[in-house]
Design a protein around this motif. Structure first.
Motif, PDB file in Angstrom:
ATOM      1  N   ASP A 146       0.779  -1.201   0.137  1.00  0.00           N
ATOM      2  CA  ASP A 146       0.044   0.012  -0.045  1.00  0.00           C
ATOM      3  C   ASP A 146       0.841   1.286  -0.063  1.00  0.00           C
ATOM      4  N   HIS A 147       2.087   1.177   1.016  1.00  0.00           N
ATOM      5  CA  HIS A 147       2.978   2.260   0.792  1.00  0.00           C
ATOM      6  C   HIS A 147       3.737   2.711  -0.458  1.00  0.00           C
ATOM      7  N   SER A 201      -1.114   5.940   9.436  1.00  0.00           N
ATOM      8  CA  SER A 201       0.332   6.458   8.928  1.00  0.00           C
ATOM      9  C   SER A 201       0.308   7.623   8.070  1.00  0.00           C
ATOM     10  N   GLU A 202      -0.729   8.326   7.788  1.00  0.00           N
ATOM     11  CA  GLU A 202      -0.754   9.196   6.803  1.00  0.00           C
ATOM     12  C   GLU A 202       0.045  10.748   7.397  1.00  0.00           C
ATOM     13  N   THR A 203       0.821  11.253   6.629  1.00  0.00           N
ATOM     14  CA  THR A 203       1.133  12.660   6.970  1.00  0.00           C
ATOM     15  C   THR A 203       0.985  13.614   5.686  1.00  0.00           C
ATOM     16  N   TYR A 204       1.434  14.695   5.692  1.00  0.00           N
ATOM     17  CA  TYR A 204       1.096  15.604   4.338  1.00  0.00           C
ATOM     18  C   TYR A 204       2.507  16.396   4.109  1.00  0.00           C
ATOM     19  N   LEU A 205       3.092  16.023   3.080  1.00  0.00           N
ATOM     20  CA  LEU A 205       4.299  17.026   2.667  1.00  0.00           C
ATOM     21  C   LEU A 205       3.819  18.407   2.098  1.00  0.00           C
ATOM     22  N   VAL A 206       4.497  19.238   2.668  1.00  0.00           N
ATOM     23  CA  VAL A 206       4.088  20.752   2.401  1.00  0.00           C
ATOM     24  C   VAL A 206       5.111  21.189   1.598  1.00  0.00           C
ATOM     25  N   LEU A 255       2.039   8.108   2.867  1.00  0.00           N
ATOM     26  CA  LEU A 255       1.819   7.189   4.078  1.00  0.00           C
ATOM     27  C   LEU A 255       3.282   6.872   4.575  1.00  0.00           C
ATOM     28  N   GLY A 256       3.382   6.791   5.829  1.00  0.00           N
ATOM     29  CA  GLY A 256       4.714   6.391   6.250  1.00  0.00           C
ATOM     30  C   GLY A 256       5.061   5.015   6.062  1.00  0.00           C
TER      31      GLY A 256
END
Length: 234
Positions: free
Chosen positions: A154-155, A216-221, A184-185
């Motif tokens: 999935d990642h 495990s989600e984060t966001y890249l900004v 996703l991490g």
């Protein structure tokens, strides 16, 4: 947005927590997801406030932290369905021009120009820029690949999608523009982050409060796009 308690999915309360009354025909994972929806305060709040999905609060929180919408006039919403991110931007920047694209249909939203299709299709970047009337100030993506239940797979699939979105962003953004995307991490984003740091002034990770703790989600900004790569810079 139809509420999770409709269509026979109601529950009963146990100690302040809602439990499904009827799990017949549902897999264990499906039942757990539905119970989580029933008990999620962001889901309930989204229904009350008219957002199409709880994801609206993730974008609101990211904007409050990073000022994503400041001076924004042209926006591409990748993976726009069901439309909550476009709703947020139109509420905060009502004069902005927004083009959304998704493989899935999106019910009309006043102010959103929607294209049902694949953002990776040949010539799609030019088509979206034409619809915007010029290069984008912001490219935003809350996309994730369909999961198969295997975390590593999935990642990798989601990261491939994010890398494609990042490449798309560098083709349609104006200098100084912003790219924000869900990841996703899993430890495979190092190469992507390194490339974004080469193309943008700042690149940061963020996990907004509306993002579930167990996710495990984060966001890249990535902010301050440096512009197209010139010959000899690659």
């Amino acid at each position: 947005m139809s509420g999770p308690t409709r269509g026979g999915t109601g529950g009963r309360s146990l100690g302040g927590r809602t439990r499904l009354r009827n799990r017949r025909g549902r897999s264990v994972s499906s039942a757990r997801w539905l119970e989580r929806q029933l008990n999620d305060p962001y889901v309930k709040r989204a229904q009350l406030e008219g957002w199409r999905a709880r994801a609206a609060y993730k974008l609101i929180e990211l904007d409050e932290r990073f000022g994503l919408f400041q001076g924004v006039e042209r926006v591409v919403d990748l993976g726009a369905a069901p439309g909550s991110w476009s709703q947020v931007l139109l509420k905060r920047r009502p004069k902005a021009r927004i083009v959304g694209i998704d493989l899935l249909p999106v019910e009309p939203i006043p102010g959103l120009e929607f294209v049902q299709g694949d953002f990776l299709a040949e010539g799609m970047d030019d088509r979206l820029v034409d619809l915007l009337g010029g290069p984008a100030d912001l490219v935003m993506s809350d996309m994730a690949a369909n999961t198969v239940g295997h975390p590593q797979t999935d990642h990798i699939r989601t990261m491939a999608l994010v890398e494609a979105a990042a490449d798309f962003a560098t083709r349609v953004l104006r200098p100084g523009g912003t790219f924000v995307a869900k990841v996703l991490g899993g430890g495979a984003e190092g190469q992507l982050v390194a490339e974004l740091k080469r193309r943008f002034e700042t690149v940061r990770h963020a996990k907004p409060p509306a993002s579930r703790k167990e996710s495990s989600e984060t966001y890249l900004v990535a902010q301050g796009f440096k512009g197209p790569v010139q010959e000899g810079q690659a």
